[in-house]
Design an enzyme around this catalytic site. Structure first.
Site, PDB file in Angstrom:
ATOM      1  N   ASP A   1     -26.792  -3.578  -7.770  1.00  0.00           N
ATOM      2  CA  ASP A   1     -27.928  -3.127  -8.570  1.00  0.00           C
ATOM      3  C   ASP A   1     -27.452  -3.024 -10.026  1.00  0.00           C
ATOM      4  O   ASP A   1     -26.328  -3.437 -10.366  1.00  0.00           O
ATOM      5  CB  ASP A   1     -28.509  -1.810  -8.023  1.00  0.00           C
ATOM      6  CG  ASP A   1     -27.624  -0.591  -8.292  1.00  0.00           C
ATOM      7  OD1 ASP A   1     -26.482  -0.762  -8.780  1.00  0.00           O
ATOM      8  OD2 ASP A   1     -28.082   0.534  -8.012  1.00  0.00           O
TER       9      ASP A   1
ATOM     10  N   CYS B   1     -22.886  -0.702  -6.309  1.00  0.00           N
ATOM     11  CA  CYS B   1     -23.901   0.067  -7.040  1.00  0.00           C
ATOM     12  C   CYS B   1     -23.144   1.115  -7.868  1.00  0.00           C
ATOM     13  O   CYS B   1     -21.944   0.953  -8.087  1.00  0.00           O
ATOM     14  CB  CYS B   1     -24.962   0.672  -6.106  1.00  0.00           C
ATOM     15  SG  CYS B   1     -24.397   1.920  -4.953  1.00  0.00           S
TER      16      CYS B   1
ATOM     17  N   THR C   1     -22.288   4.186  -7.167  1.00  0.00           N
ATOM     18  CA  THR C   1     -21.307   4.890  -6.334  1.00  0.00           C
ATOM     19  C   THR C   1     -20.784   4.057  -5.176  1.00  0.00           C
ATOM     20  O   THR C   1     -19.778   4.421  -4.564  1.00  0.00           O
ATOM     21  CB  THR C   1     -21.954   6.144  -5.720  1.00  0.00           C
ATOM     22  OG1 THR C   1     -23.085   5.713  -4.929  1.00  0.00           O
ATOM     23  CG2 THR C   1     -22.421   7.114  -6.790  1.00  0.00           C
TER      24      THR C   1
ATOM     25  N   HIS D   1      -9.249  -2.782  11.407  1.00  0.00           N
ATOM     26  CA  HIS D   1      -9.665  -1.897  12.504  1.00  0.00           C
ATOM     27  C   HIS D   1     -11.163  -1.952  12.777  1.00  0.00           C
ATOM     28  O   HIS D   1     -11.581  -1.864  13.927  1.00  0.00           O
ATOM     29  CB  HIS D   1      -9.288  -0.448  12.194  1.00  0.00           C
ATOM     30  CG  HIS D   1      -7.806  -0.212  12.185  1.00  0.00           C
ATOM     31  ND1 HIS D   1      -7.248   1.046  12.112  1.00  0.00           N
ATOM     32  CD2 HIS D   1      -6.755  -1.072  12.239  1.00  0.00           C
ATOM     33  CE1 HIS D   1      -5.923   0.956  12.120  1.00  0.00           C
ATOM     34  NE2 HIS D   1      -5.597  -0.323  12.179  1.00  0.00           N
TER      35      HIS D   1
HETATM   36  C1  RB5 Z   1     -28.620   3.948  -9.738  1.00  0.00           C
HETATM   37  O1  RB5 Z   1     -28.834   4.801 -10.817  1.00  0.00           O
HETATM   38  C2  RB5 Z   1     -27.716   4.607  -8.722  1.00  0.00           C
HETATM   39  O2  RB5 Z   1     -28.398   5.631  -8.071  1.00  0.00           O
HETATM   40  C3  RB5 Z   1     -27.216   3.592  -7.725  1.00  0.00           C
HETATM   41  O3  RB5 Z   1     -26.513   2.598  -8.408  1.00  0.00           O
HETATM   42  C4  RB5 Z   1     -26.268   4.095  -6.665  1.00  0.00           C
HETATM   43  O4  RB5 Z   1     -25.242   4.846  -7.204  1.00  0.00           O
HETATM   44  C5  RB5 Z   1     -26.883   4.721  -5.503  1.00  0.00           C
HETATM   45  O5  RB5 Z   1     -26.211   5.077  -4.517  1.00  0.00           O
END
Ligand code: RB5
Length: 148
Positions: free
Chosen positions: A8, A65, A67, A98
């Site tokens: 994303d 993304c 996180t 694994h």
């Molecule tokens: C986008 O702002 C953020 O929420 C997304 O990239 C991700 O971290 C969601 O888990």
């Protein structure tokens, strides 16, 4: 080896770094986007990448993304997908050896590009060990059946 990659907006820059590195290292890379930092929804990207990974057992996926969490949760809703969130090389190797993970997820807001590239290569170079792990991975698939 064919790698399908996607992110994303929160993972766009890291996704671009990984794509370039993989191409320079001779991997065939399919980029499912996103293609800018404009806001988008990570489940849409997860849908694209998981479909391609499920279509070919020798294809691996990388999803980024902010996180690595949201896009991994989304990917793991798709039967046949074993997406592993890894922010260290030990976990990345174990995820393949694994868990027979077929997708690596990471967070651009969590780690830097240098470590991320080491994690990518650790993941792609490791192999599933089978043996006792085969039974456990099969039981994961059985859980998918129980859920649907
Ligand atoms: C986008 O702002 C953020 O929420 C997304 O990239 C991700 O971290 C969601 O888990």
């Amino acid at each position: 080896m064919r790698i399908v990659i996607g992110s994303d907006h929160g993972g766009y820059h890291l996704k671009e770094s990984i794509r370039l590195d993989l191409e320079q290292n001779g991997y065939e890379v399919v980029d499912c986007g996103t293609h800018s930092t404009d806001s988008c929804d990570y489940p849409d990207i997860a849908r694209e990448v998981t479909a391609q990974v499920n279509a070919d057992a020798k294809t691996f996926g990388i999803l980024i993304c902010g996180t690595g969490i949201g896009i991994g949760i989304a990917a793991n809703k798709v039967p046949g997908i074993r997406a592993a969130l890894c922010h260290d090389t030990f976990s990345a190797k174990a995820a393949r050896a694994h868990n027979n993970a077929n997708i690596l997820t990471m967070g651009e807001r969590v780690i830097g590009p240098g470590l991320a590239l080491e994690i990518v290569h650790a993941f792609l170079q490791a192999e599933f060990e089978g043996g006792r792990h085969e039974r456990r991975v099969r039981k994961i698939a059985e859980l998918e059946g129980e859920r649907s």
